[in-house]
Design an enzyme around this catalytic site. Structure first.
Site, PDB file in Angstrom:
ATOM      1  CB  ILE A  90      33.737  46.164  46.563  1.00 39.60           C
ATOM      2  CG1 ILE A  90      34.995  45.462  46.026  1.00 39.60           C
ATOM      3  CG2 ILE A  90      34.019  46.791  47.919  1.00 39.60           C
ATOM      4  CD1 ILE A  90      36.136  46.422  45.721  1.00 39.60           C
ATOM      5  CB  ILE A 131      40.717  29.914  39.475  1.00 40.20           C
ATOM      6  CG1 ILE A 131      41.783  30.664  38.661  1.00 40.20           C
ATOM      7  CG2 ILE A 131      39.359  30.596  39.355  1.00 40.20           C
ATOM      8  CD1 ILE A 131      42.154  32.040  39.178  1.00 40.20           C
ATOM      9  CG  ASN A 145      32.950  30.483  41.973  1.00 39.05           C
ATOM     10  OD1 ASN A 145      32.724  29.600  41.138  1.00 39.05           O
ATOM     11  ND2 ASN A 145      32.016  31.301  42.409  1.00 39.05           N
ATOM     12  CB  THR A 159      32.796  34.895  41.041  1.00 37.13           C
ATOM     13  OG1 THR A 159      33.591  33.887  41.678  1.00 37.13           O
ATOM     14  CG2 THR A 159      31.342  34.685  41.418  1.00 37.13           C
ATOM     15  CD  GLN A 197      37.679  39.745  41.061  1.00 34.91           C
ATOM     16  OE1 GLN A 197      37.548  38.561  41.379  1.00 34.91           O
ATOM     17  NE2 GLN A 197      38.323  40.605  41.815  1.00 34.91           N
ATOM     18  CE  LYS A 249      50.625  33.526  41.124  1.00 36.07           C
ATOM     19  NZ  LYS A 249      51.933  33.526  40.409  1.00 36.07           N
ATOM     20  N   GLY A 250      45.413  36.220  43.668  1.00 36.80           N
ATOM     21  CA  GLY A 250      44.657  37.468  43.530  1.00 36.80           C
ATOM     22  C   GLY A 250      44.463  37.901  42.089  1.00 36.80           C
ATOM     23  N   GLY A 289      41.883  40.730  41.264  1.00 36.73           N
ATOM     24  CA  GLY A 289      41.146  41.995  41.124  1.00 36.73           C
ATOM     25  C   GLY A 289      41.914  43.057  40.367  1.00 36.73           C
ATOM     26  CD  GLU A 290      43.943  45.613  42.994  1.00 32.86           C
ATOM     27  OE1 GLU A 290      43.819  46.705  42.421  1.00 32.86           O
ATOM     28  OE2 GLU A 290      43.277  45.280  43.992  1.00 32.86           O
TER      29      GLU A 290
END
Lengths: 211, 710, 330
Positions: free
Chosen positions: B461, B601, B603, B606, B610, B673-674, B676-677
């Site tokens: 997305i 991380i 990349n 990007t 984000q 670990k992510g 986006g949020e």
């Protein structure tokens, strides 16, 4: 969509789709017939309605898009954005709001950036349109396209065409003197992914001729 | 040395398509015989539509069908006793109206203009019933959700903050915020016979869409093909299948032609979810030296009468700080509104605005630096679950972020720091978001020319999923990134979870990693070398030796069972520096620093984008965004991009993303670990706190528009 | 959008005659407002007369000041070297509005005709006396945060959304129009109306009249040194004004010898602050005088439930715009 020969001139007064009045009279007749039950009559009406509407409510449109000339027949209510996306299959130009509130549909008309969603296609008759598809020369990307890739000036990519078309115009307009000015004059292009700082960097780089 | 490796900064693999207009989104596929669907919306908030005059619409040129509750072909999944029932609004299944702007008809015509015009000709007659959209008036009707873990929570003593030497007790309001991705939600549907359907649709999860559409029409999932290769943003609004997607397929079946149904921007405010209006009460109690004694966090948020929506708004208070006494309460208030949907940082973004604002208020009462207050209540284990963190570098985030924002220049006393007429303020806001990993599969194929293709039914997305996957594969296989293609957004590909909860790299990245390892092992075996050999081999030569044109395999990757022993979160500290004009209330956000512990991380390029994008989203949440109801009609008055203000370029100055970039040892083989949020969580309180530091004005009701600062 | 007839005359007289024949016809210029309203079903025309090819684009210096053709785009005006030098207030105000793309499309004539952004006007499911006379005013008891402080009626409390108009008001522009009865000139102050009992009428144009130009007097060009257009809005750009102030002062020896002030976002028309101008004349440049002027300007202001903040924001904005125009703030 098919390209049709123009059959009605569009300059001058009242000679464009003036026959629509007659057409409307005819359709009320047809409507009256339609009140009579019977599938045959109904089918005929549907077809007739279609054909008449098609012929009388469309007008000729000449556009040069990315150097390619097009002759089309369009209803006056069709916007430039719809012509590009739905009639010419140039879907690089995006629809984000359809009301001039986001900039995703930005194209150049005779070299000037506009919101194609608020411009009736017929208003642009005889004009030269440049869309995102017309920016690169064959395989060679426009420096602004290169800079957007290099500085990651996008994420989902949906506003990107509009951003790049705006950015290219911005440099020509001469409002890229400072970061603040670039931000202000790029504010007609919303990016919900929030790539603004990278977009500004890309523009600054192209302005500096570093790509 | 490897050419491309995890931790690089790789430009997007689909960048060229995106900058040339070549990337095709769901409404842009040239389908022969295409027709256009336009929804007609109700203008009442509750009741029934008793009649629909569709005669003029049906007779308008080019119209093929007008689908209404009175003539709609039955959708099997909508019927009582359905084998696989569809949740949520059952569009056109009956004539009941649950909220204003609910669709009551769908017009299909041969052009968009004709469908749109015909839609305007549909006239409805209603039986209006009393409705409730006023959240404040109905807050007492809040209920504890029955599904999920939303029971009242108590650790130690409830409301212990009330007896503390220093306390804060305040209410915080977050208005309704709408995802508003730039791409309008759109579905193009067409059938092959009566039992096979294809959808090009805006989806964060093609497998989920496949299951939902199959359920709706009583089909075998294999007979449902979902394509969603490019998604023009979503932020949670495409996590589920919405009624209009089913309606597009329903219409296509009826007119026996492909139907493209695009929502208008106005409909984007009512048909595809939003972050719900939420009021939170926070009580904080501390000792005079700033040790928390009690945290109380109570949240009420709106939901729809026809479907319950919940999110973990109070969770953050249960684990982010060390407090012996914590109690939380979470209730939802059903109203005549469309159903909300998870929006970037769901729950946590809402909760951390309240908690982190209250903590800031406490710091002033204690006369303690806000970072110092957080350090004094830092917790090295999860106090809620009594488990160790799989990894936590939040302290490092405080320190690096403070340095980058220039925290040393902050003045503790509000209103004392000035540049010319402008008041200067600094603020911090922290957050956490669960680090997840779902089961995922990937298929890999090595070709004779050495190129590699990987497929998985995940989505992108916007974060650059394909780019990250290519980098993971390049790193694992030890080949250059430009030899690798990654394909996604197709339900025929191997199973992958829906792109949500910041878990894609963790889930699908693990599958890509594992399938690459498996391929490598297979090739080593084929080459007659031990599978775990470190000695590089020439993959192309191996294929040749074995006389194989290609080699292909599919691998499923599942979570690490060890993970059960840990609490796993990404952590963030956001810092903001603002200028506020005391006369006009104008705010300039001079700088935002986003410092995050999100594991390894993959990349940097990007990932930074984000983080920056999340911060911009947080600016919207804090400063500009609010969907406003006129309660007399239960109808939005600003459901458009002119009056609902998402940030523009001029709102954003400097944003710096800083990564701790230390791999998490537990969650997945890559160590991520992510992000986006977590990129959004904590931004709004950082800004609100900075504005307080500048002005002495505590704004507890977002957004912080100029009128609230004069 | 409905089907309509579309013509594109090349001569002004033909365009005027064409509209006169069509009771439900509209002139189409930049389309940024009209096409939007047609999409929303607020305007359902039988005929559009596309005037974009009429020879009304010229921007030139004249014996009496400045002539701006009605079809000159907002960008062309804002970028015009002589306008930037002699009437900078106009350039600043235009650039504070909309977006670069919209300013490239929007014309001066169209901007004068721009209709309100009141949400009740824009939603056909809500009452609005301006859109549907007699249906009631949705904003009066509704969400009126963006609404008027001055000159409203119980029929309508909407505001004129234009930035350009605020500058034109301060600069004493004259609107030249032509119709089947011939040409006439309308002073900017007489062009836009207050809502009164007829909020459906935004201005005093007669049916069928076409704006041909906007002229600025030479006298206004003396107000080109101490100028500011301050626009306070909910986001930094691409948003309508909560309040805006156009300020242009003539100053000699730290004494204000003349002031031109107008406000946007506070009334159904651009709101000239004549009493404040009179007060400032002969006064020294200082914040106290500015505050006093702002206080005078606000006399008669009346707020509604959600726009009370404007009673404070508006005078603050007046003071700040004067400070910025005179260099007391930067």
């Amino acid at each position: 969509m098919s390209t049709t020969k123009p059959c009605t001139p569009t300059d001058g007064e009242d000679n464009s789709n003036g026959t629509r009045r007659d057409f409307l009279k005819q359709t009320s007749l047809l409507t009256a017939i339609a009140l009579t039950p019977g599938t045959v009559v109904k089918a005929a009406e549907n077809q007739w309605d279609e054909k008449l509407a098609g012929v009388f409510e469309k007008q000729a449109l000449h556009l040069e898009v990315n150097g390619v000339k097009h002759e089309l027949m369009v209803e006056p209510r069709v916007t430039l954005l719809e012509v590009l996306r739905e009639y010419l299959d140039l879907t690089g130009t995006k629809k984000g709001c359809d009301r001039g509130q986001c900039g995703a549909c930005t194209v150049h008309v005779n070299g000037v950036r506009v919101n194609s969603c608020l411009s009736l296609a017929l208003t642009n008759d005889g004009k030269k349109i440049t869309t995102i598809e017309g920016l690169a020369k064959e395989e060679e990307l426009h420096p602004m396209q290169e800079a957007f890739i290099k500085h990651d000036g996008f994420q989902c990519g949906y506003c990107t065409s509009g951003q790049i078309m705006s950015a290219v115009a911005l440099l020509k307009e001469g409002h890229s003197g400072s970061e603040t000015e670039i931000r202000e004059f790029m504010s007609g292009n919303i990016c919900r992914c929030g790539a603004y700082p990278n977009i500004v960097k890309a523009i600054q780089e192209v302005k500096g001729g570093m790509v | 040395m490897k050419k491309d490796a995890i931790g690089d900064s790789l430009s997007r693999v689909d960048g060229r398509l995106k900058v040339t207009g070549g990337a095709k989104y769901s409404g842009e596929y040239k389908v022969p015989n295409l027709t256009y669907g336009v929804l007609v919306s109700a203008t009442i908030a509750s009741g029934t539509v008793t009649a629909l005059d569709t005669r003029s619409a049906e007779r308008a040129p080019g119209v093929l069908a007008v689908i209404t509750p009175f003539n709609a072909p039955k959708v099997p999944g909508y019927q009582a006793g359905a084998e696989r029932p569809v949740r949520g609004l059952k569009l056109f299944n009956d004539n009941k109206i649950y909220f204003n702007a609910q669709p009551i008809a769908l017009v299909v015509a041969d052009t968009f203009e004709r469908a749109t015009y015909a839609a305007s000709l549909v006239k409805a007659t209603y039986n209006t019933e009393p409705f409730e959209t006023d959240f404040h008036k109905n807050i007492d009707k809040g209920v504890t959700p029955q599904k999920g873990n939303y029971k009242d929570y108590v650790r130690g003593e409830a409301n212990a903050y009330k007896n503390a030497p220093v306390m804060v007790e305040e209410e915080y309001l977050l208005p309704t915020e709408v995802h508003n991705p730039m791409e309008l939600h759109v579905t193009t549907a067409f059938w092959d016979g009566d039992d096979k359907v294809t959808l090009y649709t805006k989806s964060q999860g093609v497998k989920g869409s496949q299951r939902s559409i199959a359920a709706a029409f009583g089909l075998n999932p294999d007979n449902v093909q979902i394509n969603s290769r490019f998604v023009g943003g979503a932020f949670g609004s495409s996590l589920r299948t919405w009624p209009h997607e089913i309606a597009a397929a329903q219409a296509a079946k009826l007119v026996k032609r492909p139907v493209k149904l695009t929502l208008t921007r106005e409909q984007m405010f009512t048909q595809v979810g939003y972050r719900p209006l939420t009021i939170q009460k926070i009580g904080l109690g501390a000792t005079a030296d700033g040790k928390l004694i009690g945290i109380t966090h109570e949240s009420h948020s709106q939901t729809a009468v026809y479907e319950e929506f919940t999110e973990g708004a109070v969770n953050v208070s249960q684990f982010l700080y060390n407090s012996p006494n914590v109690n939380t309460l979470y209730k939802v208030v059903p109203l005549n509104v469309g159903v909300p949907a998870p929006m970037r940082g769901p729950g946590e973004a809402t909760g951390s605005f309240a908690l982190e604002s209250a903590l800031d208020e406490l710091s002033y009462k204690l006369n303690l630096d806000p970072i110092e207050l957080r350090l004094r209540n830092y917790t090295d284990t999860d106090p809620e679950r009594n488990k160790p963190w799989s990894s936590k570098y939040l302290k490092e985030c405080y320190q690096k972020g403070a340095e980058a924002i220039g925290w040393a220049d902050r003045k503790a006393q509000p209103g004392t720091n000035k540049e010319g007429e402008w008041l200067v303020g600094y603020g911090i806001g922290c957050g956490a978001f669960g680090a997840y990993r779902g089961n995922a599969m990937a298929k890999i194929k090595l070709m004779a020319d050495g190129s590699v293709n990987i497929q998985s039914a995940t989505s992108d997305i916007g974060p650059g999923t394909g780019t990250s996957m290519v980098l993971i594969a390049a790193d694992t296989l030890g080949i250059p990134a430009d030899k690798i293609t990654f394909e996604l957004g197709n339900s025929a590909f191997p199973n992958a979870p829906t792109q949500g909860g910041s878990a894609t790299v963790s889930s699908v990245g693990s599958a890509v990693h594992d399938v690459c390892v498996a391929l490598k092992q297979k090739l080593y075996t084929m080459a007659g070398k031990p599978a775990d050999s470190m000695e590089p081999i020439d993959y192309v030569a191996v294929l040749k030796q074995n006389n194989m044109p290609s080699v292909e395999l599919t691998q499923e990757s599942k979570g690490n069972p060890e993970a059960q022993k840990y609490s796993m979160y990404s952590f963030s500290a956001h810092f903001a520096k603002v200028h506020v004009h005391p006369l006009t209330g104008q705010v300039k956000i001079k700088k935002i620093v986003a410092c995050v512990d999100a594991g390894k991380i993959v990349n940097h390029k990007t990932a930074s984008s984000q983080m920056i994008g999340g911060a911009v989203g947080g600016v919207g949440m804090a400063m500009t965004e609010e969907a406003v109801f006129d309660e007399r009609y239960g109808r939005y008055i600003n459901g458009n991009f002119a009056d609902y203000h998402v940030p523009v370029n001029a709102d954003i100055q400097q944003i710096e993303a800083i990564f701790i970039d230390k791999p998490d040892p537990v969650l997945n083989p890559v160590g991520t670990k992510g992000i986006g949020e977590i990129s959004l969580i904590g931004v709004a309180p950082a800004l609100a706190n900075a504005i307080y530091n500048a002005t002495g004005k505590r704004v507890r009701e977002l957004p912080i528009t100029p009128d609230k600062l004069i | 959008m409905n089907q309509f007839q579309y013509t594109r005359p090349a001569e002004t007289a033909v365009a005027v005659k064409s509209l006169a024949k069509e009771p439900n016809g509209y002139f189409l210029a930049g389309g940024t407002n009209l096409v939007d309203m047609m999409k929303m079903g607020l305007v359902v025309p039988d005929k559009l007369i596309d005037i974009n090819r009429l020879p009304l684009k010229k921007i030139e210096k004249t014996a009496t000041g400045m002539h701006i053709g009605a079809l000159a785009s907002n960008s062309e005006v804002a970028e015009h070297a002589y306008i930037k030098a002699q009437y900078p207030l106009l350039a600043l105000a235009i650039n504070a509005g909309a977006s670069p793309q919209l300013r490239n499309m929007a014309t001066v004539g169209g901007n004068l005709m721009q209709r309100t952004r009141c949400p009740y006007f824009f939603d056909t499911a809500m009452p609005c006396n301006k859109r549907t006379p007699g249906s009631g005013c949705g904003a009066l008891e509704g969400i009126n945060r963006m609404h008027a402080l001055f000159g409203a009626s119980d029929k309508c409390i909407a505001v004129n959304p234009s930035d350009m108009n605020v500058a034109l008001a301060a600069l004493d522009a004259t609107i030249h129009v032509t119709g089947v009865k011939g040409p006439r000139a309308i002073k900017i102050g007489d062009f836009h109306r207050l809502p009164g009992d007829h909020p459906e009428l935004d201005n005093t144009l007669q049916k069928g009249e076409l704006i041909t130009s906007v002229d600025l007097p030479t006298a206004s060009s003396a107000y080109n040194k101490h100028v500011y257009y301050l626009k306070i809005r909910d986001r930094t750009s691409y948003a309508f004004a909560l309040v805006s102030v156009a300020a242009a002062l003539h100053i000699e020896n730290n004494t204000i010898t003349g002031a031109r002030l107008a406000m946007g976002g506070v009334a159904h028309k651009p709101w000239r602050l004549s009493t404040a101008e009179t007060f400032l004349k002969g006064k020294a440049v200082n914040e106290d005088n500015f505050k006093h002027a702002a206080q005078i300007a606000m006399q008669g202001a009346k707020a509604y439930e959600y726009n009370k903040f404007k009673l404070k924001l508006a005078p603050n904005a007046i003071v700040q715009s004067l400070k910025l125009a005179t260099g007391l703030a930067s």
